[in-house]
Design a protein around this motif. Structure first.
Motif, PDB file in Angstrom:
ATOM      1  N   ASP A   1      43.495 -80.895  -9.800  1.00  0.00           N
ATOM      2  CA  ASP A   1      43.505 -80.031  -9.906  1.00  0.00           C
ATOM      3  C   ASP A   1      44.712 -79.685  -8.943  1.00  0.00           C
ATOM      4  OD1 ASP A   1      43.759 -76.862  -9.358  1.00  0.00           O
ATOM      5  OD2 ASP A   1      42.557 -77.009  -8.100  1.00  0.00           O
ATOM      6  N   LYS A   2      46.048 -79.869  -9.708  1.00  0.00           N
ATOM      7  CA  LYS A   2      47.156 -80.821  -9.211  1.00  0.00           C
ATOM      8  C   LYS A   2      47.921 -79.033  -9.012  1.00  0.00           C
ATOM      9  CE  LYS A   2      50.136 -83.610  -7.697  1.00  0.00           C
ATOM     10  NZ  LYS A   2      50.359 -84.208  -6.312  1.00  0.00           N
ATOM     11  N   PRO A   3      48.899 -78.764  -8.503  1.00  0.00           N
ATOM     12  CA  PRO A   3      50.042 -78.071  -8.265  1.00  0.00           C
ATOM     13  C   PRO A   3      51.161 -78.566  -8.249  1.00  0.00           C
ATOM     14  CG  PRO A   3      48.638 -77.398  -6.290  1.00  0.00           C
ATOM     15  CD  PRO A   3      47.868 -78.775  -6.634  1.00  0.00           C
ATOM     16  N   PHE A   4      52.371 -78.275  -9.485  1.00  0.00           N
ATOM     17  CA  PHE A   4      53.293 -78.997  -9.433  1.00  0.00           C
ATOM     18  C   PHE A   4      54.617 -78.315  -9.892  1.00  0.00           C
ATOM     19  CE2 PHE A   4      51.779 -77.717 -13.690  1.00  0.00           C
ATOM     20  CZ  PHE A   4      52.747 -77.585 -14.383  1.00  0.00           C
ATOM     21  N   ILE A   5      55.051 -77.111  -9.636  1.00  0.00           N
ATOM     22  CA  ILE A   5      56.415 -76.122  -9.355  1.00  0.00           C
ATOM     23  C   ILE A   5      55.441 -75.333  -8.883  1.00  0.00           C
ATOM     24  CG2 ILE A   5      55.775 -75.370 -11.532  1.00  0.00           C
ATOM     25  CD1 ILE A   5      58.932 -75.925 -11.894  1.00  0.00           C
ATOM     26  N   SER A   6      56.641 -74.256  -7.654  1.00  0.00           N
ATOM     27  CA  SER A   6      56.314 -72.762  -7.253  1.00  0.00           C
ATOM     28  C   SER A   6      56.847 -72.067  -9.144  1.00  0.00           C
ATOM     29  CB  SER A   6      57.404 -72.768  -6.856  1.00  0.00           C
ATOM     30  OG  SER A   6      58.713 -72.717  -7.203  1.00  0.00           O
ATOM     31  N   LEU A   7      56.040 -70.547  -8.517  1.00  0.00           N
ATOM     32  CA  LEU A   7      56.334 -69.843 -10.067  1.00  0.00           C
ATOM     33  C   LEU A   7      57.790 -69.631  -9.835  1.00  0.00           C
ATOM     34  CD1 LEU A   7      55.635 -68.259 -12.413  1.00  0.00           C
ATOM     35  CD2 LEU A   7      54.401 -66.748 -10.635  1.00  0.00           C
ATOM     36  N   ALA A   8      58.061 -69.438  -8.777  1.00  0.00           N
ATOM     37  CA  ALA A   8      59.957 -68.774  -8.668  1.00  0.00           C
ATOM     38  C   ALA A   8      60.947 -70.331  -9.030  1.00  0.00           C
ATOM     39  CB  ALA A   8      60.233 -69.055  -6.901  1.00  0.00           C
ATOM     40  N   ALA A   9      60.170 -71.578  -8.850  1.00  0.00           N
ATOM     41  CA  ALA A   9      61.040 -72.888  -9.721  1.00  0.00           C
ATOM     42  C   ALA A   9      60.977 -72.650 -10.593  1.00  0.00           C
ATOM     43  CB  ALA A   9      60.407 -73.787  -9.108  1.00  0.00           C
ATOM     44  N   ALA A  10      60.233 -71.992 -11.538  1.00  0.00           N
ATOM     45  CA  ALA A  10      59.607 -72.510 -12.903  1.00  0.00           C
ATOM     46  C   ALA A  10      60.601 -70.970 -14.034  1.00  0.00           C
ATOM     47  CB  ALA A  10      57.789 -72.334 -13.582  1.00  0.00           C
ATOM     48  N   ARG A  11      60.970 -70.107 -13.322  1.00  0.00           N
ATOM     49  CA  ARG A  11      61.289 -68.544 -14.075  1.00  0.00           C
ATOM     50  C   ARG A  11      61.884 -68.935 -14.703  1.00  0.00           C
ATOM     51  NH1 ARG A  11      58.874 -65.407  -9.527  1.00  0.00           N
ATOM     52  NH2 ARG A  11      57.241 -64.780  -9.957  1.00  0.00           N
ATOM     53  N   GLY A  12      62.516 -68.905 -15.551  1.00  0.00           N
ATOM     54  CA  GLY A  12      63.699 -69.199 -16.384  1.00  0.00           C
ATOM     55  C   GLY A  12      64.602 -70.178 -16.990  1.00  0.00           C
ATOM     56  N   ARG A  13      63.557 -71.379 -16.833  1.00  0.00           N
ATOM     57  CA  ARG A  13      63.782 -72.633 -17.347  1.00  0.00           C
ATOM     58  C   ARG A  13      62.475 -73.412 -18.681  1.00  0.00           C
ATOM     59  NH1 ARG A  13      62.275 -77.439 -13.430  1.00  0.00           N
ATOM     60  NH2 ARG A  13      62.117 -78.097 -15.024  1.00  0.00           N
ATOM     61  N   TRP A  14      62.932 -74.558 -19.022  1.00  0.00           N
ATOM     62  CA  TRP A  14      62.502 -75.308 -19.597  1.00  0.00           C
ATOM     63  C   TRP A  14      61.561 -76.233 -18.985  1.00  0.00           C
ATOM     64  CZ3 TRP A  14      60.755 -73.518 -24.429  1.00  0.00           C
ATOM     65  CH2 TRP A  14      61.475 -72.794 -24.747  1.00  0.00           C
ATOM     66  N   ILE A  15      60.113 -76.016 -19.175  1.00  0.00           N
ATOM     67  CA  ILE A  15      59.538 -77.100 -18.867  1.00  0.00           C
ATOM     68  C   ILE A  15      59.035 -77.904 -19.567  1.00  0.00           C
ATOM     69  CG2 ILE A  15      57.642 -78.010 -17.308  1.00  0.00           C
ATOM     70  CD1 ILE A  15      58.228 -74.607 -16.066  1.00  0.00           C
ATOM     71  N   ASP A  16      58.918 -79.019 -19.873  1.00  0.00           N
ATOM     72  CA  ASP A  16      58.529 -80.007 -20.910  1.00  0.00           C
ATOM     73  C   ASP A  16      57.125 -81.184 -20.235  1.00  0.00           C
ATOM     74  OD1 ASP A  16      60.401 -79.929 -22.247  1.00  0.00           O
ATOM     75  OD2 ASP A  16      61.836 -81.093 -21.734  1.00  0.00           O
ATOM     76  N   PHE A  17      56.326 -80.451 -21.244  1.00  0.00           N
ATOM     77  CA  PHE A  17      54.839 -81.237 -20.393  1.00  0.00           C
ATOM     78  C   PHE A  17      54.423 -82.381 -21.696  1.00  0.00           C
ATOM     79  CE2 PHE A  17      54.652 -76.269 -19.394  1.00  0.00           C
ATOM     80  CZ  PHE A  17      54.538 -76.302 -17.827  1.00  0.00           C
ATOM     81  N   MET A  18      53.575 -83.202 -21.592  1.00  0.00           N
ATOM     82  CA  MET A  18      52.972 -84.246 -22.168  1.00  0.00           C
ATOM     83  C   MET A  18      51.444 -84.146 -21.087  1.00  0.00           C
ATOM     84  SD  MET A  18      55.600 -87.395 -23.233  1.00  0.00           S
ATOM     85  CE  MET A  18      56.020 -88.118 -21.633  1.00  0.00           C
ATOM     86  N   VAL A  19      50.669 -84.989 -22.200  1.00  0.00           N
ATOM     87  CA  VAL A  19      49.367 -84.887 -22.084  1.00  0.00           C
ATOM     88  C   VAL A  19      48.531 -86.231 -22.667  1.00  0.00           C
ATOM     89  CG1 VAL A  19      46.915 -84.506 -21.745  1.00  0.00           C
ATOM     90  CG2 VAL A  19      47.875 -83.131 -21.068  1.00  0.00           C
ATOM     91  N   HIS A  20      48.429 -87.516 -21.951  1.00  0.00           N
ATOM     92  CA  HIS A  20      48.037 -88.939 -22.710  1.00  0.00           C
ATOM     93  C   HIS A  20      45.945 -88.886 -22.110  1.00  0.00           C
ATOM     94  CE1 HIS A  20      47.912 -93.597 -23.413  1.00  0.00           C
ATOM     95  NE2 HIS A  20      47.751 -92.485 -24.090  1.00  0.00           N
TER      96      HIS A  20
END
Length: 262
Positions: free
Chosen positions: A163-182
């Motif tokens: 249950d891991k927070p990783f970025i605020s909503l304010a910082a996430a808006r309007g930018r690309w975020i790249d996710f990976m799951v292994h």
């Protein structure tokens, strides 16, 4: 810059050449996923899901991206009776348990993407079918995005292993975020799950990660909202519009086969 992006998005709706046919095109660089189907309970609206072919500012890489747009009342099937709204696409091929898999996708939230708690927002999830256990995903709480892995029991209760927070909503808006799951989707001690954001390892779990070793794990992405009435009860208003863009939704056997170049 954010104002410019909002103007560009409005132009993408205004000029039809930017919208590609969702029926005739497959996503760019989908790896072994192939095509995605609409969730059977997704809202059937003209605005809800489109494949956009421009402008370039709204594409992470390649020539096309997925646009999801959920507005008040956008529900389908049982969701309308069960206090939910959604527009999602689903991987119907599934991933076999006890095999190693890499997944990747890029997400761009709207510049004004609203925080709607106590209504829940889910932006991507792995589910084991047909039992329906939601084994991992990305959601929004405490005004931020978080990644989770949870173990489902036969009685329907779930225990969170990640249950891991990783970025605020304010910082996430309007930018690309790249996710990976292994992952190795295993119900035994050989299971594992690693979560990456922008190429950096954020969270890991070793051990059991799914309900059983029989049923396949499917990936679904888009915007899913549950307990819609909670927001309305608190504010007296409908849940506001949320839109987001997804690009390069991939599955492969190695990190190199799915990771986007930054």
């Amino acid at each position: 810059m954010r104002l410019l992006a909002a103007v560009i998005l409005s132009l993408s709706f205004a000029f039809h050449p930017f919208l590609a046919s969702a029926q005739s095109l497959s996503p760019d660089d989908s790896g072994t996923f192939g095509r995605f189907d609409a969730h059977t309970r997704a809202a059937q609206t003209a605005h809800g899901f489109n494949i956009i072919s421009g402008p370039p500012a709204l594409l992470r890489e390649g020539q096309r991206a997925f646009l999801f747009d959920v507005r008040p009342g956008d529900c389908g099937g049982n969701d309308c009776r069960e206090d939910r709204e959604r527009v999602e696409r689903v991987d119907r091929s599934g991933s076999r348990p006890r095999d190693e898999h890499w997944y990747a996708w890029s997400l761009r939230l709207a510049d004004d993407f609203p925080f709607i708690r106590p209504t829940n927002t889910t932006l991507g999830q792995f589910k084991q079918e047909p039992q329906g256990c939601e084994v991992a995903g990305i959601g929004i709480e405490s005004r931020g995005l978080f990644f989770y892995n949870k173990l489902c029991a036969a009685n329907g209760e779930a225990t969170y292993m990640i249950d891991k927070p990783f970025i605020s909503l304010a910082a996430a808006r309007g930018r690309w975020i790249d996710f990976m799951v292994h992952s190795n989707w295993s119900a035994d001690s050989d299971g594992f799950l690693d979560f990456y954001v922008d190429g950096r390892l954020i969270a890991s779990h070793r051990g059991r990660v799914v309900y059983n070793n029989r049923d396949e794990v499917t990936f679904r992405f888009g915007i899913y909202r549950s307990f819609v009435s909670r927001y309305t009860g608190n504010t007296g208003n409908p849940v506001p519009r949320q839109w987001a863009i997804y690009d390069n939704v991939r599955r492969g056997d190695t990190r190199g086969s799915v990771e986007i170049q930054r």
